[in-house]
Design a protein around this motif. Structure first.
Motif, short mmCIF file in Angstrom:
data_model
loop_
_atom_site.label_atom_id
_atom_site.label_comp_id
_atom_site.label_asym_id
_atom_site.label_seq_id
_atom_site.Cartn_x
_atom_site.Cartn_y
_atom_site.Cartn_z
N LEU A 146 0.80 -1.22 0.00
CA LEU A 146 0.00 0.00 0.00
C LEU A 146 0.83 1.28 0.00
O LEU A 146 0.38 2.32 -0.47
N GLY A 147 2.03 1.22 0.56
CA GLY A 147 2.89 2.40 0.58
C GLY A 147 2.23 3.59 1.24
O GLY A 147 1.59 3.48 2.30
N ASP A 148 2.33 4.76 0.59
CA ASP A 148 1.83 6.00 1.17
C ASP A 148 0.31 6.14 1.10
O ASP A 148 -0.25 7.10 1.65
N SER A 149 -0.37 5.21 0.43
CA SER A 149 -1.83 5.33 0.32
C SER A 149 -2.53 5.01 1.65
O SER A 149 -3.71 5.33 1.82
N ALA A 150 -1.80 4.39 2.58
CA ALA A 150 -2.36 4.10 3.91
C ALA A 150 -1.79 5.08 4.92
O ALA A 150 -0.61 5.44 4.87
N LYS A 151 -2.63 5.50 5.83
CA LYS A 151 -2.20 6.39 6.91
C LYS A 151 -1.47 5.62 8.00
O LYS A 151 -0.46 6.08 8.55
N ARG A 152 -1.99 4.43 8.34
CA ARG A 152 -1.38 3.61 9.38
C ARG A 152 -1.68 2.14 9.09
O ARG A 152 -2.82 1.78 8.76
N ILE A 153 -0.68 1.29 9.21
CA ILE A 153 -0.85 -0.16 9.10
C ILE A 153 -0.23 -0.77 10.35
O ILE A 153 0.96 -0.62 10.59
N CYS A 154 -1.06 -1.41 11.16
CA CYS A 154 -0.56 -1.93 12.43
C CYS A 154 -1.21 -3.27 12.75
O CYS A 154 -2.22 -3.65 12.16
N GLY A 155 -0.60 -3.98 13.70
CA GLY A 155 -1.11 -5.29 14.08
C GLY A 155 -0.93 -5.54 15.56
O GLY A 155 0.06 -5.13 16.16
N TYR A 156 -1.90 -6.20 16.14
CA TYR A 156 -1.85 -6.59 17.54
C TYR A 156 -2.75 -7.80 17.72
O TYR A 156 -3.56 -8.12 16.84
N GLY A 157 -2.61 -8.48 18.85
CA GLY A 157 -3.55 -9.58 19.08
C GLY A 157 -3.03 -10.68 19.97
O GLY A 157 -2.06 -10.50 20.71
N HIS A 158 -3.72 -11.82 19.87
CA HIS A 158 -3.51 -12.93 20.78
C HIS A 158 -2.40 -13.84 20.24
O HIS A 158 -2.66 -14.82 19.54
N LEU A 159 -1.18 -13.51 20.56
CA LEU A 159 -0.04 -14.27 20.07
C LEU A 159 -0.13 -15.74 20.48
O LEU A 159 0.27 -16.63 19.74
N GLY A 160 -0.71 -15.98 21.66
CA GLY A 160 -0.79 -17.34 22.17
C GLY A 160 -1.61 -18.27 21.30
O GLY A 160 -1.35 -19.48 21.27
N ASP A 161 -2.59 -17.74 20.55
CA ASP A 161 -3.39 -18.63 19.69
C ASP A 161 -3.37 -18.20 18.23
O ASP A 161 -4.21 -18.63 17.44
N GLY A 162 -2.42 -17.34 17.86
CA GLY A 162 -2.22 -17.00 16.45
C GLY A 162 -3.21 -16.04 15.85
O GLY A 162 -3.29 -15.90 14.62
N ASN A 163 -3.97 -15.34 16.66
CA ASN A 163 -5.02 -14.44 16.18
C ASN A 163 -4.50 -13.00 16.15
O ASN A 163 -4.34 -12.36 17.18
N ILE A 164 -4.24 -12.48 14.94
CA ILE A 164 -3.79 -11.10 14.80
C ILE A 164 -4.89 -10.22 14.24
O ILE A 164 -5.65 -10.62 13.36
N HIS A 165 -4.99 -9.01 14.78
CA HIS A 165 -5.92 -8.01 14.28
C HIS A 165 -5.12 -7.04 13.42
O HIS A 165 -4.34 -6.24 13.93
N LEU A 166 -5.29 -7.14 12.11
CA LEU A 166 -4.63 -6.26 11.16
C LEU A 166 -5.53 -5.06 10.90
O LEU A 166 -6.70 -5.22 10.55
N ASN A 167 -4.98 -3.86 11.07
CA ASN A 167 -5.76 -2.65 10.87
C ASN A 167 -5.04 -1.71 9.91
O ASN A 167 -3.84 -1.45 10.06
#
Length: 420
Positions: free
Chosen positions: A323-344
């Motif tokens: 996406l490069g500069d077309s996105a304002k913010r690309i971040c990830g967080y979540g439940h590392l213990g069960d592999g569940n990431i929230h991509l925003n």
């Protein structure tokens, strides 16, 4: 609203594409219904479904309404069946730890109730094994199934109201821990995160209850927009690790030994740990209020993905490159213990061009890594056309056969989960 009983459900009010565009452009799941029913008992749900099935009236079940994929949103003027009034706690067995309640109970109410019995809701990584069976479910034709007596719970778990409506649950709850510790840690790289998690599993063992990952841009959402204070400096990655046990001295000793070893190995650059209730709550707020922080960041594309642990964070740099500069913010967080990431992915405003760059790429990427396109928020209305990235054509065919058998008139939550 009411359809002819000798025909299938009338689905011609407007096109599904219109609903999808409304969902995207208005930042919320917007649906249409002229009728909301709020039953209080299983018997009332049974009567409603029996009537709707006979008259071919489509029904959209609605629970806590916290999903991200439109699963509880009426699309073509379906009758909304809300469980909001089905919030009674039926029984609590202090000896076995089994709680029986109606399906509309909210977790906060249950946790408060259980605290008086020395129990807790099984919500965290270490307590998932305590989850018990569904107790009661109503089929499309109004027939009530006792899923505790007949082992059918997995037929309905994750079906998102397309096979039946759960009205009562039985949950085996673990004892409320006598000791609890939370550590908030700063790390340099994702590889250090993986090594720290592996070490936590070995060093903390049975008392490890949660292992969460937050990247720098995710934490910035709560420190910048919500003005929460981080107890440590800025780092590329953060981990929130929680332990729960029965002996505070023992648990605290294990936590301190783990942290000292991980810091001496150069895995953890900085961190803080506490067992004070107010301070633990403050640390958890840094993780739990990220979603709230995102509401201040523009239009947000949200993805709830499950990936193998070693690839947990791989989508974030991949999307940044794409996406490069077309996105304002690309971040990830979540439940590392069960592999569940929230991509925003936040942008200044929604555009179809950006959406086309994200989808289906995000699902193709996930499929190549043998992940799942949905971890905890379901398939709903938004993801049926992408379900083949996670399920084989044979599995989808079997799911359609089960749907046809359980709901031959197609009244339960139409347009959701299964592709057309």
């Amino acid at each position: 609203m009411f359809y002819e009983s000798n025909k299938k459900v009338n689905h011609a009010r407007f096109k599904p594409q219109t609903f999808a565009l409304l969902n995207r452009s208005r930042k919320a799941g917007i649906g249409y219904s002229q009728c909301v029913l709020r039953p209080k008992t299983t018997e009332e749900v049974s009567r409603i479904l029996s009537f709707c099935n006979e008259h071919r009236i489509a029904v959209c079940p609605q629970g806590g309404n916290t999903g991200l994929v439109g699963g509880s949103v009426p699309v073509f003027d379906e009758v909304v069946l809300s469980t909001s009034l089905m919030d009674q706690i039926i029984s609590t067995n202090d000896t076995s730890g089994v709680l029986v309640c109606q399906a509309g109970c909210i977790l906060e109410k249950l946790d408060t109730h259980l605290a008086d019995h020395g129990l807790m809701m099984p919500l965290d990584l270490g307590a998932k094994r305590f989850l018990s069976s569904w107790r009661q479910c109503v089929k499309a034709n109004g027939e009530v199934l006792d899923c505790l007596r007949y082992h059918l719970k997995h037929l309905f778990i994750g079906s998102e109201g397309t096979l039946g409506i759960v009205t009562k649950v039985a949950i085996q709850c673990p004892a409320k821990p006598k000791a609890q510790n939370v550590a908030f840690l700063g790390l340099e790289s994702f590889q250090d995160v993986l090594k720290t998690m592996k070490k936590a599993k070995y060093d903390l063992g049975e008392i490890l209850s949660s292992c969460e990952l937050i990247d720098e841009l995710s934490l910035d959402l709560v420190t910048s927009h919500l003005k929460l204070n981080s107890p440590i400096s800025v780092y590329p990655f953060y981990m929130l690790i929680e332990t729960q046990g029965s002996n505070n001295d023992h648990d605290e000793m294990k936590m301190n030994a783990f942290l000292e070893s991980a810091m001496s190995d150069g895995l953890i650059l900085d961190g803080t740990t506490t067992n004070e209730v107010s301070k633990m709550q403050s640390l958890w707020e840094l993780r739990e209020r990220i979603t709230e922080g995102l509401t201040h960041d523009g239009y947000v594309f949200k993805y709830d993905i499950s990936l193998p642990t070693k690839n947990f964070y791989s989508l974030v740099p991949a999307m940044k490159e794409r996406l490069g500069d077309s996105a304002k913010r690309i971040c990830g967080y979540g439940h590392l213990g069960d592999g569940n990431i929230h991509l925003n992915i936040s942008v200044r405003e929604f555009t179809q061009d950006i959406l086309d760059k994200i989808e289906p790429f995000v699902y193709e990427f996930t499929s190549k890594l043998k992940g799942s396109i949905s971890a905890e928020h379901g398939i709903g209305f938004r993801k049926p056309k992408y379900i083949h990235y996670s399920k084989s054509k044979e599995s989808i065919a079997l799911m359609k056969q089960l749907k046809a058998m359980m709901d031959p008139n197609g009244i339960l939550n139409p347009y959701k989960v299964l592709p057309a």
